[in-house]
Enzyme design. Structure first.
Site, PDB file in Angstrom:
ATOM      1  N   GLY A   5     -70.180 -13.338-137.650  1.00 37.32           N
ATOM      2  CA  GLY A   5     -70.520 -12.476-136.523  1.00 37.32           C
ATOM      3  C   GLY A   5     -71.766 -11.652-136.797  1.00 37.32           C
ATOM      4  O   GLY A   5     -72.506 -11.300-135.877  1.00 37.32           O
ATOM      5  N   ASP A   6     -71.997 -11.343-138.058  1.00 37.18           N
ATOM      6  CA  ASP A   6     -73.193 -10.605-138.467  1.00 37.18           C
ATOM      7  C   ASP A   6     -74.370 -11.522-138.754  1.00 37.18           C
ATOM      8  O   ASP A   6     -75.484 -11.308-138.263  1.00 37.18           O
ATOM      9  CB  ASP A   6     -72.889  -9.790-139.726  1.00 37.18           C
ATOM     10  CG  ASP A   6     -72.000  -8.592-139.451  1.00 37.18           C
ATOM     11  OD1 ASP A   6     -72.303  -7.833-138.522  1.00 37.18           O
ATOM     12  OD2 ASP A   6     -71.010  -8.410-140.190  1.00 37.18           O
ATOM     13  N   THR A   7     -74.140 -12.545-139.570  1.00 37.20           N
ATOM     14  CA  THR A   7     -75.266 -13.366-140.025  1.00 37.20           C
ATOM     15  C   THR A   7     -75.843 -14.244-138.917  1.00 37.20           C
ATOM     16  O   THR A   7     -77.064 -14.429-138.843  1.00 37.20           O
ATOM     17  CB  THR A   7     -74.860 -14.234-141.227  1.00 37.20           C
ATOM     18  OG1 THR A   7     -73.697 -15.007-140.894  1.00 37.20           O
ATOM     19  CG2 THR A   7     -74.538 -13.364-142.432  1.00 37.20           C
ATOM     20  N   GLY A  13     -77.935 -12.046-136.957  1.00 34.88           N
ATOM     21  CA  GLY A  13     -79.169 -11.767-137.677  1.00 34.88           C
ATOM     22  C   GLY A  13     -80.180 -12.892-137.539  1.00 34.88           C
ATOM     23  O   GLY A  13     -81.384 -12.652-137.401  1.00 34.88           O
TER      24      GLY A  13
END
Length: 219
Positions: free
Chosen positions: A178-180, A183
């Protein structure tokens, strides 16, 4: 670790991010040669204090999680709540090509550091925001809620609903996708806007939502 490519050499990126999604974006840019200046609060990004730590890191300032998403950057500590700190950031904006941030919606605007304020200083500035539910793309009912984290993006973006034993037992995907993933989308959007700025002299606001990023990969 050295940059993996010099393709972005000569670009200066101001990094006002913390945790994982924003720092992962700016790290991708740094890995390809951009000069990324990470602007941290006086106490430092809270990821610095999360292990594992090397035996010689007695100050607990370079935790493994922090290093995994902040390599190839330079860091300075600035109190953005103080007028002097705000003035310093605006001075840095004068020579920056892009700025990446993942504060809660409206926080930087209250400090006079939002996109509209900074584009007045640097019209060619690319300003990228990474948030759980986006910012300016629409009137999301989630826009003013507390910041989202990886597991929230995975759940609301649809991945957890198709991962696990059955529909009644969703399971988080391993790692912080969900973050990478967010990003990576933010890094791509930033570069596309930078190409536009190079050709036209006009900057853009890049609005990335973590939930949208997960949904985009839910084929």
């Amino acid at each position: 670790m050295q940059a993996t490519s010099g393709a972005l050499r000569g670009l200066r990126i101001l990094d006002l991010t913390h945790a994982l999604a924003g720092p992962f974006c700016s790290q991708v840019l740094a890995d390809h040669g951009a000069d990324v200046i990470k602007v941290e609060p006086l106490e430092g990004d809270f990821f610095r204090r999360m292990g594992p730590f090397r035996p010689d890191d007695t100050g607990r300032a370079l935790g493994g999680l922090f290093q995994s998403c902040n390599r190839n950057k330079r860091s300075i500590a600035v109190n953005l709540k103080d007028p002097q700190g705000q003035a310093l950031l605006k001075e840095l904006v004068g020579s920056a090509d892009a700025l990446v941030e993942n504060y809660r919606a409206g926080v930087l605007e209250k400090m006079g550091l939002g996109y509209e304020a900074l584009r007045a200083i640097r019209p060619s500035l690319v300003y990228t925001s990474v948030r759980g539910f986006g910012d300016k793309a629409g009137q999301s009912m989630y826009g003013l809620t507390p910041p989202a984290f990886d597991i929230v993006a995975q759940a609301m973006g649809g991945w957890m609903g198709i991962t696990g034993e059955d529909a009644e037992h969703p399971v988080k995907v391993g790692g912080g996708a969900g973050d990478t993933v967010s990003g990576l989308f933010a890094a791509f959007g930033t570069m596309a806007a930078l190409w536009h700025a190079r050709a036209t002299g006009e900057g853009q606001y890049v609005d990335v939502a973590m939930t949208d990023s997960i949904l985009a990969l839910s084929e």
